[in-house]
Design an enzyme around this catalytic site. Structure first.
Site, PDB file in Angstrom:
ATOM      1  N   ASP A 135       0.825  -1.205   0.000  1.00 46.81           N
ATOM      2  CA  ASP A 135       0.000   0.000   0.000  1.00 46.81           C
ATOM      3  C   ASP A 135       0.864   1.263   0.000  1.00 46.81           C
ATOM      4  O   ASP A 135       0.551   2.246   0.670  1.00 46.81           O
ATOM      5  CB  ASP A 135      -0.919  -0.021   1.233  1.00 46.81           C
ATOM      6  CG  ASP A 135      -2.027   1.011   1.162  1.00 46.81           C
ATOM      7  OD1 ASP A 135      -2.370   1.438   0.047  1.00 46.81           O
ATOM      8  OD2 ASP A 135      -2.543   1.404   2.231  1.00 46.81           O
ATOM      9  N   CYS A 190     -20.428 -13.296  -3.735  1.00 43.52           N
ATOM     10  CA  CYS A 190     -21.291 -12.388  -2.972  1.00 43.52           C
ATOM     11  C   CYS A 190     -22.767 -12.665  -3.269  1.00 43.52           C
ATOM     12  O   CYS A 190     -23.634 -12.381  -2.433  1.00 43.52           O
ATOM     13  CB  CYS A 190     -20.970 -10.931  -3.314  1.00 43.52           C
ATOM     14  SG  CYS A 190     -19.381 -10.352  -2.668  1.00 43.52           S
ATOM     15  N   CYS A 196     -23.383  -5.211   2.913  1.00 38.26           N
ATOM     16  CA  CYS A 196     -22.386  -4.139   3.057  1.00 38.26           C
ATOM     17  C   CYS A 196     -22.903  -2.822   2.482  1.00 38.26           C
ATOM     18  O   CYS A 196     -22.637  -1.743   3.026  1.00 38.26           O
ATOM     19  CB  CYS A 196     -21.073  -4.535   2.398  1.00 38.26           C
ATOM     20  SG  CYS A 196     -21.191  -4.898   0.626  1.00 38.26           S
ATOM     21  N   CYS A 200     -23.725   0.608   5.200  1.00 38.31           N
ATOM     22  CA  CYS A 200     -22.804   1.750   5.174  1.00 38.31           C
ATOM     23  C   CYS A 200     -23.485   3.006   5.728  1.00 38.31           C
ATOM     24  O   CYS A 200     -24.501   3.463   5.178  1.00 38.31           O
ATOM     25  CB  CYS A 200     -22.328   2.008   3.746  1.00 38.31           C
ATOM     26  SG  CYS A 200     -21.171   3.403   3.638  1.00 38.31           S
ATOM     27  N   CYS A 250     -20.474  -8.452   6.891  1.00 35.69           N
ATOM     28  CA  CYS A 250     -20.296  -9.415   5.800  1.00 35.69           C
ATOM     29  C   CYS A 250     -20.400 -10.858   6.302  1.00 35.69           C
ATOM     30  O   CYS A 250     -19.646 -11.257   7.198  1.00 35.69           O
ATOM     31  CB  CYS A 250     -18.939  -9.201   5.130  1.00 35.69           C
ATOM     32  SG  CYS A 250     -18.615 -10.374   3.782  1.00 35.69           S
TER      33      CYS A 250
END
Length: 364
Positions: A135, A190, A196, A200, A250
């Site tokens: 990252d 999924c 999800c 949010c 999840c």
């Protein structure tokens, strides 16, 4: 090296990776053509907000061999970081919720060190050109992980693994060794689930695998350097650094594995800290307590800003009011207008002062 020697080395690398604390590795080529159109469209929509670096070096992001010339293979690795068995959001409004990945040692340091150790072990067997990333460069790590067989990109845009959920870090080794690459890309599992998307708090996941970072609590509390828009402050709740909601909801994270990596153990009691505890910190305390942690991605001004927003959503108490007023006095002394405005907003939400002025609202 001939193909037989490369295959043998590849098996050794898998064992070395396990010894170094990785739960899985995979090998992929550098072709990201299938993922590039979606990424470019994301840029066109300016969903990256203030993260202008995401719009730079696009060719290097979408063509890994441009980032390190000579690269023909990428080793993608994952390392679990969850330190509790059944993670939950602390719903106590007076608690200070910090994203789980940031509670221990900065993962950049831990994962990159292990990747370099892995690359050096490989080099002892065969001379190769390599570079490790965590990252920290223009790398599309999630598509690479998916291509390498580590999982699939879920609707929340994170990589999901059917045996480990999503609570893991990713890292890569770019190399010029032509390893056999993965051809069995994981299918999207999924299904029709939209948990999800629905959970949010700020509706940042605007569709499957479509994230408007400008609305995301992780972006607002970490990457965004300015004032947090008033429209999002109530939804942020008591989250002061990042947000785990899309992971916590999840279903695949019922398979998340607890990490044995001591580097990720929570430091300074931050997994159970209260807003009042943290509002008593001055800048010197902040710098000392967050040394070597991912929390250093924000500065002290952002830290106080985030605490102020959370405090404005907390339960009023004399101790909380005193802490907010003390921080506001200090912010005014150092000329920190952003902190002053957020602290004033928090006090107004708790019924202590008049709401922020129109000019302050305009700046937000």
């Amino acid at each position: 090296m001939n193909s037989k020697e490369i295959t043998s080395l590849q098996r050794q690398i898998t064992g070395w990776a396990t010894e170094l604390g990785f739960q899985q590795i995979g090998f992929t080529d550098t072709d990201l053509s299938a993922y590039t159109p979606d990424y470019r469209q994301w840029l066109v929509k300016r969903f990256y907000g203030d993260m202008n670096y995401m719009a730079r070096n696009v060719e290097k992001r979408t063509n890994p061999s441009e980032l390190l010339h000579g690269t023909v293979c990428i080793i993608s690795a994952r390392m679990n970081y969850l330190t509790e068995d059944s993670p939950r959001l602390n719903a106590d409004p007076n608690a200070a919720n910090i994203s789980r990945y940031a509670l221990g040692r900065d993962y950049h340091k831990t994962v990159r060190k292990r990747l370099n150790q892995l690359a050096q072990r490989i080099e002892r067997q065969v001379d190769h050109q390599f570079r490790a990333f965590v990252d920290s460069a223009p790398v599309l790590e999630k598509p690479l992980a998916a291509k390498a067989g580590l999982g699939w990109v879920g609707k929340h845009t994170l990589v999901l693994n059917e045996e480990a959920g999503s609570f893991f870090f990713l890292g890569e080794i770019f190399t010029n060794i032509p390893f056999e690459t993965n051809h069995d890309v994981a299918e999207d599992r999924c299904g029709a689930c939209q948990a999800c998307i629905n959970v949010c708090p700020t509706k940042a996941i605007i569709g499957a695998r479509q994230l408007d970072a400008r609305r995301c609590i992780s972006y607002l509390t970490i990457e965004h350097k300015g004032s947090i828009p008033i429209e999002f402050r109530k939804a942020i709740g008591n989250r002061i650094f990042g947000c785990d909601d899309c992971q916590l909801i999840c279903p695949w994270n019922r398979f998340a594995r607890k990490s044995i990596e001591t580097d990720f153990t929570p430091r300074h009691g931050l997994d159970r800290a209260t807003l009042i505890d943290l509002l008593t910190w001055d800048e010197a305390t902040f710098l000392k307590r967050t040394e070597g942690m991912a929390l250093r991605r924000i500065n002290f001004s952002q830290w106080v800003r985030n605490l102020a927003v959370a405090a404005g959503n907390a339960e009023q108490s004399p101790a909380l009011m005193e802490a907010l007023q003390g921080q506001r006095s200090k912010a005014e002394e150092r000329g920190d207008e952003m902190c002053s405005e957020h602290l004033t907003w928090a006090l107004s939400q708790l019924g202590s002062v008049e709401p922020a002025s129109e000019s302050a609202r305009d700046r937000a």
